[in-house]
Design a protein around this motif. Structure first.
Motif, mmCIF file in Angstrom:
data_model
loop_
_atom_site.group_PDB
_atom_site.id
_atom_site.type_symbol
_atom_site.label_atom_id
_atom_site.label_comp_id
_atom_site.label_asym_id
_atom_site.label_seq_id
_atom_site.Cartn_x
_atom_site.Cartn_y
_atom_site.Cartn_z
ATOM 1 N N PRO A 230 3.731 4.361 -11.461
ATOM 2 C CA PRO A 230 3.156 3.138 -10.899
ATOM 3 C C PRO A 230 2.753 2.162 -12.004
ATOM 4 N N LEU A 231 3.032 0.875 -11.768
ATOM 5 C CA LEU A 231 2.737 -0.151 -12.765
ATOM 6 C C LEU A 231 1.577 -1.050 -12.367
ATOM 7 N N GLY A 232 1.508 -1.401 -11.084
ATOM 8 C CA GLY A 232 0.465 -2.318 -10.657
ATOM 9 C C GLY A 232 0.574 -2.596 -9.177
ATOM 10 N N PRO A 233 -0.418 -3.286 -8.612
ATOM 11 C CA PRO A 233 -0.423 -3.556 -7.169
ATOM 12 C C PRO A 233 0.655 -4.548 -6.783
ATOM 13 N N HIS A 234 1.144 -4.393 -5.545
ATOM 14 C CA HIS A 234 2.195 -5.268 -5.035
ATOM 15 C C HIS A 234 1.840 -5.644 -3.594
ATOM 16 N N PRO A 235 1.008 -6.672 -3.424
ATOM 17 C CA PRO A 235 0.578 -7.049 -2.067
ATOM 18 C C PRO A 235 1.636 -7.854 -1.323
ATOM 19 N N HIS A 236 1.690 -7.643 -0.015
ATOM 20 C CA HIS A 236 2.572 -8.387 0.874
ATOM 21 C C HIS A 236 1.730 -8.989 1.994
ATOM 22 N N GLY A 237 2.193 -10.106 2.523
ATOM 23 C CA GLY A 237 1.484 -10.720 3.625
ATOM 24 C C GLY A 237 2.346 -11.711 4.370
ATOM 25 N N VAL A 238 1.786 -12.255 5.445
ATOM 26 C CA VAL A 238 2.471 -13.267 6.253
ATOM 27 C C VAL A 238 2.032 -14.637 5.744
ATOM 28 N N VAL A 239 3.002 -15.457 5.350
ATOM 29 C CA VAL A 239 2.692 -16.785 4.812
ATOM 30 C C VAL A 239 3.056 -17.853 5.829
#
Length: 316
Positions: A166-175
């Motif tokens: 793991p390298l870092g956070p990867h957030p996803h969302g509705v834009v």
């Protein structure tokens, strides 16, 4: 019993050409041989593996692979990938460098991959780095066929076997556009959300897979209207133009979120949090240059990732 010592690169090249072109004549033209010559290579290949590698489809007459042929073709692609890496490494040595590493990155990573490579060139200046960008399926294919030594992606594949860090956070969302009816509220009506048009990448994209999982919490994602587009940039411009909304990696819209040109849908379970991973294929032996680049990536502690605004549970 397969006779490895009887296999040749010419035989594998002939099989690759026939698999791609579907006939001896077309394959011969593609690689600059006569049809009898390519037929001879295939016969020698079948003698070496002890089984037919091709069969002719009765309806179309097209040459197709047998099960054994498919296994040989997979190995042929791996050999091709390894040799392409060898060519790059030897070329780097002739140029006075200390190695060459091909880094494959999923399409979503194009928003930080150039910066990552630039930072790696500063800390690992003696190593040439080639950057390949493609969708999830393309990156998995690179890993499987030895066309890359390292990859940066979201969820690591089960096949081929890989080692993932793991390298870092990867957030996803509705834009959404700023003036969209769903913008600004601290929650959302699932029925209203499912009534929207979702702009999405192609099937096979990691973001598309995650979008379906998110929407499946409220209804079958297949029932949602989805308009497929070929890039994150096209999707962003389409959302800005009011053609729909999109479920995206927030690292692809960091600039637009900071500028207020796009806003996030707020509500429970948003943003959807995942991680970026550094992935190494297990089928190919460790390469000192690749190990050095991998160590360099880990030492950067995800400092190359786009900065996100303090909004909707995200930290800068």
């Amino acid at each position: 019993m397969i006779r490895i010592d009887a296999l040749s690169l010419k035989q594998l090249r002939a099989l690759r050409a026939i698999a791609a072109e579907g006939s001896l004549t077309a394959a011969a033209a593609e690689i600059g041989l006569t049809a009898p010559a390519i037929h001879s290579q295939i016969k020698s290949l079948e003698a070496a593996v002890g089984a037919p590698v091709l069969t002719r489809a009765p309806q179309t007459g097209r040459m197709t692979l047998t099960e054994i042929g498919a296994e040989v073709l997979r190995a042929a692609h791996q050999v091709e990938g390894i040799l392409s890496q060898l060519k790059a490494r030897v070329g780097s040595r002739f140029a006075g460098r200390q190695g060459h590493v091909t880094l494959s990155v999923v399409s979503t990573g194009r928003y930080f991959a150039p910066r990552l490579v630039q930072m790696l060139q500063e800390c690992c200046a003696a190593i040439d780095i080639t950057l390949r960008v493609g969708n999830r399926d393309a990156v998995i294919d690179d890993l499987d066929h030895g066309r890359c030594a390292l990859a940066v992606m979201g969820r690591p594949p089960r096949i081929p076997a890989v080692t993932a860090t793991p390298l870092g956070p990867h957030p996803h969302g509705v834009v959404l556009p700023p003036h969209h009816p769903l913008a600004g509220a601290d929650g959302f009506d699932p029925t209203a959300l499912l009534g929207e048009t979702f702009l999405s990448r192609e099937a096979g994209s990691g973001t598309r897979i995650l979008m379906h999982r998110f929407l499946d919490r409220f209804a079958e994602a297949e029932a949602v209207r989805i308009v497929e587009m070929d890039s994150n940039e096209t999707i962003k411009q389409a959302v800005l133009a009011g053609l729909g909304i999109a479920f995206l990696s927030l690292h692809t819209v960091a600039d637009e979120l900071r500028a207020g040109r796009l806003v996030l849908l707020r509500g429970p379970n948003l943003p959807v949090m995942r991680h970026w991973y550094l992935v190494r294929p297990q089928a190919f032996g460790p390469d000192p240059a690749a190990e050095r680049i991998a160590a360099g990536i880990e030492a950067l502690h995800a400092s190359y990732l786009p900065k996100l605004p303090d909004a909707a549970g995200l930290s800068a």
